[in-house]
Design an enzyme around this catalytic site. Structure first.
Site, PDB file in Angstrom:
ATOM      1  N   ASN A   1       0.818  -1.215   0.000  1.00 28.20           N
ATOM      2  CA  ASN A   1       0.000   0.000   0.000  1.00 28.20           C
ATOM      3  C   ASN A   1       0.853   1.268   0.000  1.00 28.20           C
ATOM      4  O   ASN A   1       0.625   2.165  -0.793  1.00 28.20           O
ATOM      5  CB  ASN A   1      -0.993   0.000   1.174  1.00 28.20           C
ATOM      6  CG  ASN A   1      -2.267  -0.736   0.759  1.00 28.20           C
ATOM      7  OD1 ASN A   1      -2.471  -1.017  -0.415  1.00 28.20           O
ATOM      8  ND2 ASN A   1      -3.110  -1.042   1.712  1.00 28.20           N
TER       9      ASN A   1
ATOM     10  N   SER B   1     -11.193   4.589  13.583  1.00 25.44           N
ATOM     11  CA  SER B   1     -12.381   4.267  12.771  1.00 25.44           C
ATOM     12  C   SER B   1     -13.102   5.536  12.343  1.00 25.44           C
ATOM     13  O   SER B   1     -13.602   5.634  11.220  1.00 25.44           O
ATOM     14  CB  SER B   1     -13.352   3.405  13.587  1.00 25.44           C
ATOM     15  OG  SER B   1     -12.707   2.261  14.081  1.00 25.44           O
TER      16      SER B   1
ATOM     17  N   TRP C   1       0.019   5.136  14.733  1.00 26.37           N
ATOM     18  CA  TRP C   1      -0.070   3.818  14.104  1.00 26.37           C
ATOM     19  C   TRP C   1       0.180   3.896  12.603  1.00 26.37           C
ATOM     20  O   TRP C   1      -0.542   3.272  11.812  1.00 26.37           O
ATOM     21  CB  TRP C   1      -1.431   3.165  14.394  1.00 26.37           C
ATOM     22  CG  TRP C   1      -1.522   2.719  15.805  1.00 26.37           C
ATOM     23  CD1 TRP C   1      -2.148   3.384  16.833  1.00 26.37           C
ATOM     24  CD2 TRP C   1      -0.915   1.558  16.383  1.00 26.37           C
ATOM     25  NE1 TRP C   1      -1.963   2.690  18.005  1.00 26.37           N
ATOM     26  CE2 TRP C   1      -1.222   1.564  17.760  1.00 26.37           C
ATOM     27  CE3 TRP C   1      -0.142   0.509  15.870  1.00 26.37           C
ATOM     28  CZ2 TRP C   1      -0.780   0.577  18.621  1.00 26.37           C
ATOM     29  CZ3 TRP C   1       0.290  -0.485  16.731  1.00 26.37           C
ATOM     30  CH2 TRP C   1      -0.028  -0.442  18.092  1.00 26.37           C
ATOM     31  N   ILE C   2       1.183   4.652  12.202  1.00 23.79           N
ATOM     32  CA  ILE C   2       1.448   4.828  10.778  1.00 23.79           C
ATOM     33  C   ILE C   2       2.567   3.890  10.328  1.00 23.79           C
ATOM     34  O   ILE C   2       3.673   3.909  10.886  1.00 23.79           O
ATOM     35  CB  ILE C   2       1.822   6.306  10.472  1.00 23.79           C
ATOM     36  CG1 ILE C   2       0.740   7.249  11.012  1.00 23.79           C
ATOM     37  CG2 ILE C   2       2.046   6.501   8.977  1.00 23.79           C
ATOM     38  CD1 ILE C   2      -0.677   6.960  10.534  1.00 23.79           C
TER      39      ILE C   2
ATOM     40  N   ARG D   1       3.760 -35.473  12.428  1.00 22.30           N
ATOM     41  CA  ARG D   1       3.703 -35.661  13.884  1.00 22.30           C
ATOM     42  C   ARG D   1       2.833 -36.872  14.238  1.00 22.30           C
ATOM     43  O   ARG D   1       1.690 -36.985  13.765  1.00 22.30           O
ATOM     44  CB  ARG D   1       3.090 -34.392  14.522  1.00 22.30           C
ATOM     45  CG  ARG D   1       2.796 -34.490  15.998  1.00 22.30           C
ATOM     46  CD  ARG D   1       4.067 -34.425  16.822  1.00 22.30           C
ATOM     47  NE  ARG D   1       3.784 -34.425  18.254  1.00 22.30           N
ATOM     48  CZ  ARG D   1       4.725 -34.348  19.176  1.00 22.30           C
ATOM     49  NH1 ARG D   1       6.002 -34.251  18.824  1.00 22.30           N
ATOM     50  NH2 ARG D   1       4.412 -34.359  20.460  1.00 22.30           N
TER      51      ARG D   1
ATOM     52  N   PHE E   1      -6.461 -38.347  12.477  1.00 18.43           N
ATOM     53  CA  PHE E   1      -7.563 -38.189  13.435  1.00 18.43           C
ATOM     54  C   PHE E   1      -8.627 -37.261  12.849  1.00 18.43           C
ATOM     55  O   PHE E   1      -8.308 -36.190  12.300  1.00 18.43           O
ATOM     56  CB  PHE E   1      -7.062 -37.627  14.769  1.00 18.43           C
ATOM     57  CG  PHE E   1      -6.081 -38.550  15.455  1.00 18.43           C
ATOM     58  CD1 PHE E   1      -6.478 -39.823  15.850  1.00 18.43           C
ATOM     59  CD2 PHE E   1      -4.769 -38.159  15.693  1.00 18.43           C
ATOM     60  CE1 PHE E   1      -5.579 -40.690  16.456  1.00 18.43           C
ATOM     61  CE2 PHE E   1      -3.865 -39.009  16.303  1.00 18.43           C
ATOM     62  CZ  PHE E   1      -4.276 -40.276  16.682  1.00 18.43           C
TER      63      PHE E   1
ATOM     64  N   GLU F   1      -6.626  -0.693   8.122  1.00 21.76           N
ATOM     65  CA  GLU F   1      -7.466  -0.302   6.971  1.00 21.76           C
ATOM     66  C   GLU F   1      -8.952  -0.510   7.251  1.00 21.76           C
ATOM     67  O   GLU F   1      -9.728  -0.850   6.364  1.00 21.76           O
ATOM     68  CB  GLU F   1      -7.073  -1.086   5.711  1.00 21.76           C
ATOM     69  CG  GLU F   1      -5.617  -1.029   5.406  1.00 21.76           C
ATOM     70  CD  GLU F   1      -5.228  -0.080   4.288  1.00 21.76           C
ATOM     71  OE1 GLU F   1      -6.077   0.283   3.469  1.00 21.76           O
ATOM     72  OE2 GLU F   1      -4.050   0.305   4.277  1.00 21.76           O
ATOM     73  N   GLY F   2      -9.339  -0.300   8.511  1.00 23.70           N
ATOM     74  CA  GLY F   2     -10.746  -0.450   8.890  1.00 23.70           C
ATOM     75  C   GLY F   2     -10.960  -1.765   9.610  1.00 23.70           C
ATOM     76  O   GLY F   2     -10.721  -2.833   9.047  1.00 23.70           O
TER      77      GLY F   2
ATOM     78  N   ASN G   1     -15.485  -4.522  12.517  1.00 23.67           N
ATOM     79  CA  ASN G   1     -16.786  -3.861  12.755  1.00 23.67           C
ATOM     80  C   ASN G   1     -17.071  -2.823  11.669  1.00 23.67           C
ATOM     81  O   ASN G   1     -18.202  -2.705  11.194  1.00 23.67           O
ATOM     82  CB  ASN G   1     -16.792  -3.150  14.113  1.00 23.67           C
ATOM     83  CG  ASN G   1     -17.079  -4.096  15.256  1.00 23.67           C
ATOM     84  OD1 ASN G   1     -17.244  -5.294  15.041  1.00 23.67           O
ATOM     85  ND2 ASN G   1     -17.150  -3.554  16.474  1.00 23.67           N
TER      86      ASN G   1
END
Ligand SMILES: Cc1cc2nc3c(=O)[nH]c(=O)nc-3n(C[C@H](O)[C@H](O)[C@H](O)COP(=O)(O)OP(=O)(O)OC[C@H]3O[C@@H](n4cnc5c(N)ncnc54)[C@H](O)[C@@H]3O)c2cc1C
Length: 383
Positions: A89, A133, A157-158, A269, A279, A364-365, A368
């Site tokens: 982006n 938001s 928060w960039i 495993r 299983f 990016e949203g 909710n």
């Protein structure tokens, strides 16, 4: 496998991206994640190789391979290292493509090729400490003074906060209009009054530098305004329709990595004398994971196709982003479950995938917000 009818060119680009991710990216992951170090040289090389340019025109440094190719490349890179996902982006769909769609010719030629080809690192700054938001609650202010704007405020928060060369910032130019009072600007390191601080202790994406960008009487020339005053909210919402393609494709990459790791482990495993993949309850998880992978892929490709055709893509972007981010969190959780206590260890890959997956429900949203976008359109309250 669902037949996604890629063109031969798209399939070749996907295969080349996968090969590059395995050969040149995978060897760097563990060390950089542990040191929380951004691989700047690698990011620049990805730009030079054209990995960011699929959806952009050749005139501005792109390759014109299209939005589907962009999604495929993003998925392959994110499958190996989700810390690099945000670059699809900042170097492609949100930052440069927004300048391409709404900037002047001078802005396009100055910024777009450098960002797309990885010469400059970009950013796309909407979020603030009190406003995520609710984008229209933006308080960062741009005050006009002659032929300049003075920016004051903090973006939170960039992505690329501490490594950027240039990027887009949303600011308030008018208090009277909540949505129509916002304007978008392009700023670069040469603008005085910008500082940044990295959040070093976040849950995941440890090699992606996320942080605050602080504007303190930052002077921005008038010619750095993107579009007319008051159009910022509309422009960034349109950008997010495109940006959600990278997020959804990135989530799909992490989901695939979880499924592949889960399958390998379930085959090798052993418990009670046989591989745990024998299983039924483990098989149920594997089946759910495979279904979510295919469903997510179809939604990502549908959104890419709509963007490519230039159709309205708010709904397809919200659906793809919502489904992909909810799916990757479920699948990462099941991958940890299949690994037992080794899923809880940083020595195996799924612990990092589990931490990284959670981001997709937020950036990016949030989920909710996507649900609101989808419901409002389904109910006919918005078109
Ligand atoms: C790793 C990372 C990178 C990021 N990179 C960028 C970036 O480059 N640029 C950028 O601008 N931002 C970036 N962000 C910020 C991100 O986009 C925001 O965090 C996000 O939009 C949510 O905003 P918020 O954190 O303020 O949460 P808030 O908006 O405070 O929301 C808190 C909670 O309330 C819920 N909520 C809020 N409003 C409503 C409502 N109307 N109805 C129902 N629920 C609601 C939300 O869904 C959420 O669960 C990044 C975030 C992360 C984690």
């Amino acid at each position: 496998m669902v037949d996604c009818t890629l063109t031969p060119e798209e399939a070749a680009i996907r295969d080349a991206a996968k090969d590059f991710a395995e050969r040149s990216i995978r060897p760097l992951v563990t060390d950089h994640e542990a040191r929380r170090a951004f691989p700047q040289d690698l990011a620049r090389e990805m730009g030079r190789l054209g990995l960011f340019g699929c959806a952009l025109p050749k005139t501005y440094g792109g390759t014109e391979a299209g939005f589907t190719a962009h999604a495929l490349v993003t998925e392959e890179i994110s499958r190996v290292w989700s810390s690099l996902r945000h670059l699809f982006n900042t170097q492609a769909l949100t930052c440069p493509m927004t300048i391409l769609h709404h900037g002047t010719e001078a802005q396009k030629t100055t910024y777009v090729p450098k960002l797309v080809m990885g010469e400059w690192m970009g950013f796309f700054a909407l979020t603030e400490p009190h406003a995520g938001s609710d984008v229209a609650a933006t308080r960062t202010r741009a005050t006009r003074r002659g032929n300049r704007y003075i920016l004051n405020g903090t973006k939170a928060w960039i992505s690329n906060a501490t490594v950027f060369d240039a990027g887009l910032v949303l600011a308030r130019t008018d208090d009277r209009e909540r949505y129509g009072g916002l304007t978008l600007f392009v700023v670069d390191r040469s603008c005085p009054g910008i500082t940044a601080r990295e959040y070093r202790e976040k849950l995941g994406h440890h090699a992606s530098p996320t942080g605050e960008i602080i504007f303190d009487n930052c002077e921005v020339p008038e010619e750095n305004r993107i579009g007319p005053e008051g159009t910022g909210f509309r422009i960034v919402m349109e950008s997010l329709d495109r940006g959600r393609l990278s997020v959804a494709a990135g989530a799909l990459g992490v989901l695939r990595a979880c499924l592949e790791a889960g399958v390998d482990y379930a085959r090798s495993r052993e418990a009670f004398g046989k591989p745990i993949g024998r299983f039924q309850m483990v098989q149920e998880r594997i089946a759910e994971m495979a279904v979510l992978e295919q469903a997510t892929r179809l939604l990502v490709l549908d959104h890419a196709a709509r963007l490519q055709r230039g159709e309205p893509a708010t709904m397809s972007g919200a659906i793809a982003k919502y489904h992909a981010s909810e799916a990757v969190v479920k699948v990462a959780n099941w991958a940890v479950e299949i690994f037992g206590s080794y899923g809880y260890s940083e020595e195996y890959p799924v612990a990092r995938l589990f931490r990284d997956a959670k981001m997709y429900q937020i950036g990016e949203g949030t989920s909710n917000i996507q649900r609101i976008v989808i419901a409002e359109r389904t109910l006919g309250f918005k078109t």
